[in-house]
Write a protein that holds these residues in place. Structure first.
Motif, PDB file in Angstrom:
ATOM      1  N   GLU A  31      34.991 -15.199   5.481  1.00 53.13           N
ATOM      2  CA  GLU A  31      33.979 -14.727   4.535  1.00 53.13           C
ATOM      3  C   GLU A  31      34.676 -14.187   3.295  1.00 53.13           C
ATOM      4  O   GLU A  31      35.893 -14.020   3.265  1.00 53.13           O
ATOM      5  CB  GLU A  31      33.140 -13.634   5.202  1.00 53.13           C
ATOM      6  N   GLY A  32      33.870 -13.942   2.253  1.00 56.10           N
ATOM      7  CA  GLY A  32      34.412 -13.344   1.030  1.00 56.10           C
ATOM      8  C   GLY A  32      35.234 -14.297   0.195  1.00 56.10           C
ATOM      9  O   GLY A  32      36.043 -13.878  -0.619  1.00 56.10           O
ATOM     10  N   ARG A  33      35.012 -15.595   0.386  1.00 52.97           N
ATOM     11  CA  ARG A  33      35.733 -16.579  -0.426  1.00 52.97           C
ATOM     12  C   ARG A  33      34.877 -16.987  -1.620  1.00 52.97           C
ATOM     13  O   ARG A  33      33.683 -16.767  -1.646  1.00 52.97           O
ATOM     14  CB  ARG A  33      36.056 -17.815   0.425  1.00 52.97           C
ATOM     15  N   LYS A  34      35.548 -17.609  -2.563  1.00 48.28           N
ATOM     16  CA  LYS A  34      34.829 -18.080  -3.746  1.00 48.28           C
ATOM     17  C   LYS A  34      34.519 -19.558  -3.533  1.00 48.28           C
ATOM     18  O   LYS A  34      35.427 -20.382  -3.410  1.00 48.28           O
ATOM     19  CB  LYS A  34      35.726 -17.872  -4.967  1.00 48.28           C
ATOM     20  N   ILE A  35      33.238 -19.867  -3.477  1.00 44.80           N
ATOM     21  CA  ILE A  35      32.833 -21.241  -3.152  1.00 44.80           C
ATOM     22  C   ILE A  35      32.104 -21.863  -4.339  1.00 44.80           C
ATOM     23  O   ILE A  35      31.124 -21.299  -4.844  1.00 44.80           O
ATOM     24  CB  ILE A  35      31.842 -21.265  -1.952  1.00 44.80           C
ATOM     25  N   ALA A  36      32.570 -23.043  -4.726  1.00 42.68           N
ATOM     26  CA  ALA A  36      31.893 -23.785  -5.802  1.00 42.68           C
ATOM     27  C   ALA A  36      31.034 -24.871  -5.180  1.00 42.68           C
ATOM     28  O   ALA A  36      31.485 -25.596  -4.301  1.00 42.68           O
ATOM     29  CB  ALA A  36      32.932 -24.442  -6.706  1.00 42.68           C
ATOM     30  N   VAL A  37      29.800 -24.960  -5.638  1.00 45.76           N
ATOM     31  CA  VAL A  37      28.938 -26.061  -5.209  1.00 45.76           C
ATOM     32  C   VAL A  37      28.668 -26.911  -6.436  1.00 45.76           C
ATOM     33  O   VAL A  37      28.245 -26.392  -7.474  1.00 45.76           O
ATOM     34  CB  VAL A  37      27.613 -25.535  -4.597  1.00 45.76           C
ATOM     35  N   VAL A  38      28.931 -28.209  -6.323  1.00 45.00           N
ATOM     36  CA  VAL A  38      28.705 -29.106  -7.457  1.00 45.00           C
ATOM     37  C   VAL A  38      27.464 -29.943  -7.175  1.00 45.00           C
ATOM     38  O   VAL A  38      27.453 -30.759  -6.256  1.00 45.00           O
ATOM     39  CB  VAL A  38      29.922 -30.022  -7.712  1.00 45.00           C
ATOM     40  N   GLY A  39      26.416 -29.720  -7.948  1.00 43.20           N
ATOM     41  CA  GLY A  39      25.162 -30.456  -7.786  1.00 43.20           C
ATOM     42  C   GLY A  39      24.077 -29.575  -7.206  1.00 43.20           C
ATOM     43  O   GLY A  39      24.257 -28.965  -6.149  1.00 43.20           O
ATOM     44  N   GLY A  40      22.962 -29.505  -7.929  1.00 41.23           N
ATOM     45  CA  GLY A  40      21.858 -28.646  -7.493  1.00 41.23           C
ATOM     46  C   GLY A  40      20.667 -29.439  -7.011  1.00 41.23           C
ATOM     47  O   GLY A  40      19.525 -29.166  -7.360  1.00 41.23           O
ATOM     48  N   GLY A  41      20.926 -30.449  -6.168  1.00 47.64           N
ATOM     49  CA  GLY A  41      19.850 -31.156  -5.476  1.00 47.64           C
ATOM     50  C   GLY A  41      19.619 -30.468  -4.135  1.00 47.64           C
ATOM     51  O   GLY A  41      20.056 -29.323  -3.926  1.00 47.64           O
TER      52      GLY A  41
END
Ligand SMILES: Cc1cc2nc3c(=O)[nH]c(=O)nc-3n(C[C@H](O)[C@H](O)[C@H](O)COP(=O)(O)OP(=O)(O)OC[C@H]3O[C@@H](n4cnc5c(N)ncnc54)[C@H](O)[C@@H]3O)c2cc1C
Length: 408
Positions: free
Chosen positions: A3-13
């Motif tokens: 936990e506490g990681r930096k997560i990038a999500v690419v795409g907002g579908g």
């Protein structure tokens, strides 16, 4: 699952929003990049604006409706099943209903309510959303992702979840960027193909354009083997054929040499040849003085009668009583076995889904993580997964989004 990681999500579908929600629920710092001006642009047009977001079925039945790589999804769909997906949406305050064939829709019949519910949860969880932000690539260091590169700069992260969709309906934002990101990281991409799409036929059916047939059976054969045979609806169009039966067939034949695929329409699947012959004889006995095209009026739509008579080589004006036994058999044959060849599938841009995509052999099915690059995850249609209509494709996006979000 730190936990506490930096997560990038690419795409907002669908896949991206779900992935971001579950990554954030694990107390990670999550941000989402979406190149459009709003989230869920494709979601908005799903299910004719009503969004058939899942199917009320058991995982086994779900897998039977997955065309490409069902085995890859076997564990994932048990981990986040259609049941679990429905509970998730209801908990978000989105009441659902189930219609014919197990199709699940929001009670409001508004696809926009699905996006609203997801967006509200993203907001509640503090997910940072960057709209009008197109990701352009991924940055790797020592075999692991360390940033997403975007038009406005570099977004450092510990993990990235690529949810950029396929290449169908590109105006909604799905233009294949994720395939390029995957390839730049060494992943193989199975060439994208149209699935759930209309078929251009060898024969010109322009005289039948717009004619919709119900309760007909469509059979698809390849080298003498039956690939598909079901009763349902289909439609003649300016290019050939479409409608539910045809869309399903398209997903099954999109890898095959189409000149070897034969489609056969049975206009009266409820009757055997013999029963149909008797039925026609009965109708003709009552209407023997009429032209055969009129005498068939109770059995077929007018435009279909003309096409059937042409195939049976019977002049439309011939009196019903004058038909020979041979004519009758030809007529039965033309109604029961109305065959035609396929020129091509309509383009992927017009397809409901894209088959092909990131090769699932290089993805861990338990986590949706790349087997080649640490911290790189994929979810949704960008993967080489596709299914029949009925809410199964969105359920794939939801399930893989859940798994990736939980493990990123
Ligand atoms: C007309 C139509 C009707 C449909 N109806 C149904 C239905 O009723 N039920 C069903 O189950 N399925 C349906 N589908 C299929 C379903 O919509 C898709 O399978 C599903 O939306 C895939 O979700 P996804 O999140 O993987 O991809 P998408 O929904 O395509 O989302 C991908 C997102 O990523 C963004 N993106 C892409 N590249 C970048 C980039 N470089 N940087 C930032 N953002 C990027 C896009 O703008 C987009 O918002 C339908 C499809 C169509 C076209």
């Amino acid at each position: 699952m730190t936990e506490g990681r930096k997560i990038a999500v690419v795409g907002g579908g669908a896949a991206g929003m779900i992935a971001a929600i579950f990554a954030a629920r694990r107390k990670n710092e999550v941000f989402l990049l979406e190149k459009n001006e709003k989230l869920g642009k494709k979601l908005y047009i799903t299910g004719k604006g009503r969004c058939n977001l899942s199917n009320d079925c058991l995982p086994e039945e779900f897998l039977e409706n997955v065309v490409s790589n069902p085995k890859f999804l076997a564990g994932a769909i048990r981990a986040f099943s259609p049941d679990a997906a429905r509970a998730f949406f209801e908990e978000l305050g989105l009441p659902l209903k189930t219609e014919r064939g197990g199709r699940v829709f929001p009670q409001s019949d508004k696809a926009s309510d699905v996006t609203k519910a997801l967006a509200a949860e993203l907001g509640r969880l503090g997910v940072q959303i960057f709209l009008n932000e197109r990701a352009t690539g991924l940055s790797l260091e020592n075999g692991a992702v360390n940033a997403v590169l975007a038009e406005s700069g570099r977004f450092a992260c510990d993990a990235a979840i690529v949810c950029t969709g396929g290449i169908s309906y590109p105006s909604t934002g799905s233009t294949g960027d994720g395939y390029r990101f995957a390839q730049s990281c060494g992943h193989a991409v199975v060439p994208p193909r149209p699935a759930l799409v209309g078929l251009e036929t060898e024969e010109n059916f322009s005289s039948l354009q717009g004619l919709s047939l119900k309760n007909v059976s469509l059979k698809a054969e390849y080298r003498g083997k039956t690939l598909f045979s079901e009763v349902g609806e289909m439609l003649f169009t300016h290019f050939g054929v479409s409608g539910p039966l045809v869309l399903s067939v398209s997903s099954l034949i999109n890898r095959l040499p189409l000149n070897e695929v034969k489609l056969t329409l049975d206009l009266k699947p409820g009757l055997t040849d013999e029963k149909l012959k008797k039925r026609i004889e009965r109708d003709f006995a009552e209407r023997g003085a009429k032209a055969v095209s009129n005498a068939l009026g109770a059995l077929l739509p007018a435009r279909m009668i003309a096409a059937v008579l042409a195939r049976a080589r019977i002049p439309a004006g011939k009196r019903a009583a004058e038909l020979s036994r041979g004519d009758l058999l030809s007529l039965v044959g033309a109604m029961k076995r109305f065959s035609f060849g396929i020129k091509c599938l309509r383009p992927t841009e017009e397809a409901i889904v894209t088959a092909g995509g990131v090769n699932v052999k290089e993805i861990d099915p338990k986590t949706m993580q790349s087997k080649l690059v640490k911290g790189l995850f994929f979810a949704g249609e960008v993967l080489d997964l596709d299914a029949f209509t009925g809410g199964f494709n969105l359920q794939i996006a939801i399930t893989t989004g859940y798994i990736a979000g939980n493990h990123a």
